[in-house]
Design a protein around this motif. Structure first.
Motif, PDB file in Angstrom:
ATOM      1  N   UNK A  99      -2.754  -6.876   5.629  1.00 21.09           N
ATOM      2  CA  UNK A  99      -1.480  -7.596   5.488  1.00 21.09           C
ATOM      3  C   UNK A  99      -0.976  -7.570   4.053  1.00 21.09           C
ATOM      4  N   UNK A 100      -1.871  -7.279   3.113  1.00 24.59           N
ATOM      5  CA  UNK A 100      -1.471  -7.244   1.707  1.00 24.59           C
ATOM      6  C   UNK A 100      -1.173  -5.811   1.289  1.00 24.59           C
ATOM      7  N   UNK A 101      -0.300  -5.677   0.303  1.00 20.28           N
ATOM      8  CA  UNK A 101       0.130  -4.375  -0.195  1.00 20.28           C
ATOM      9  C   UNK A 101      -0.463  -4.163  -1.586  1.00 20.28           C
ATOM     10  N   UNK A 102      -0.953  -2.955  -1.822  1.00 22.17           N
ATOM     11  CA  UNK A 102      -1.398  -2.582  -3.163  1.00 22.17           C
ATOM     12  C   UNK A 102      -0.436  -1.542  -3.721  1.00 22.17           C
ATOM     13  N   UNK A 103      -0.408  -1.450  -5.035  1.00 21.24           N
ATOM     14  CA  UNK A 103       0.514  -0.553  -5.717  1.00 21.24           C
ATOM     15  C   UNK A 103      -0.264   0.474  -6.531  1.00 21.24           C
ATOM     16  N   UNK A 104       0.209   1.711  -6.491  1.00 21.83           N
ATOM     17  CA  UNK A 104      -0.392   2.789  -7.278  1.00 21.83           C
ATOM     18  C   UNK A 104       0.717   3.676  -7.811  1.00 21.83           C
ATOM     19  N   UNK A 105       0.511   4.186  -9.015  1.00 22.97           N
ATOM     20  CA  UNK A 105       1.447   5.169  -9.544  1.00 22.97           C
ATOM     21  C   UNK A 105       1.141   6.523  -8.919  1.00 22.97           C
TER      22      UNK A 105
END
Length: 167
Positions: A99-105
């Motif tokens: 349910x949670x979102x992670x961020x990556x370049x």
């Protein structure tokens, strides 16, 4: 040896200089970001700050990024939308909580940051190289101490429990 009276005077002199330098560097870096012949895609200053946060913590959760930036979730979501459209950022489900979102370049985002940092470093090296060696040494010592203290303060602030308003 410093006297107790010397410390407030040094603080009163250093803080305004640090603030003025920060503002001057912001203006210079913004100008360099827009005028660089290699700059192919422009991102806003807030988007760039988000990219710095994500670069420091690859796979950072969206909620944590909001806290680091001191921004509301809808604002960070819009920045992520724009950065994703530019090909600089990707959002992925969290490995331990879908349910949670992670961020990556993305590699493109990392290259964009590299170009901006390279331009910034050129400007800083030129300015510092023009200073006498004794001032370069004093600057390096003072900036290292300031960096250490700011980082310790940031870490302490991120660990501190957030107070919630009464319902």
């Amino acid at each position: 040896m410093t006297t107790p009276d010397a410390a407030p005077s040094a603080i009163n002199q250093a803080a305004p200089h640090a603030s003025a330098i920060t503002e001057l560097l912001d203006v210079m870096w913004e100008h360099a970001r827009h005028s660089s012949p290699r700059a192919t895609t422009l991102s806003s200053a807030p988007q760039l700050r988000l990219m710095y946060v994500v670069d420091q913590e690859n796979g950072i959760r969206m909620r944590t990024a909001c806290q680091r930036l001191g921004s509301a979730a809808p604002t960070v979501t819009r920045m992520c939308d724009r950065l994703q459209a530019l090909g600089f950022l990707q959002r992925l489900p969290s490995p331990d909580d879908g349910r949670e979102i992670t961020l990556q370049l993305t590699p493109t985002g990392k290259e964009h940051l590299h170009r901006i940092r390279e331009q910034r470093d050129i400007m800083l090296h030129e300015a510092i190289n023009a200073m006498p060696a004794s001032q370069q040494h004093a600057l390096a010592t003072g900036l290292a101490a300031l960096h250490h203290q700011l980082d310790a303060t940031r870490r302490k602030d991120h660990r501190a429990p957030r107070s919630r308003p009464a319902a």
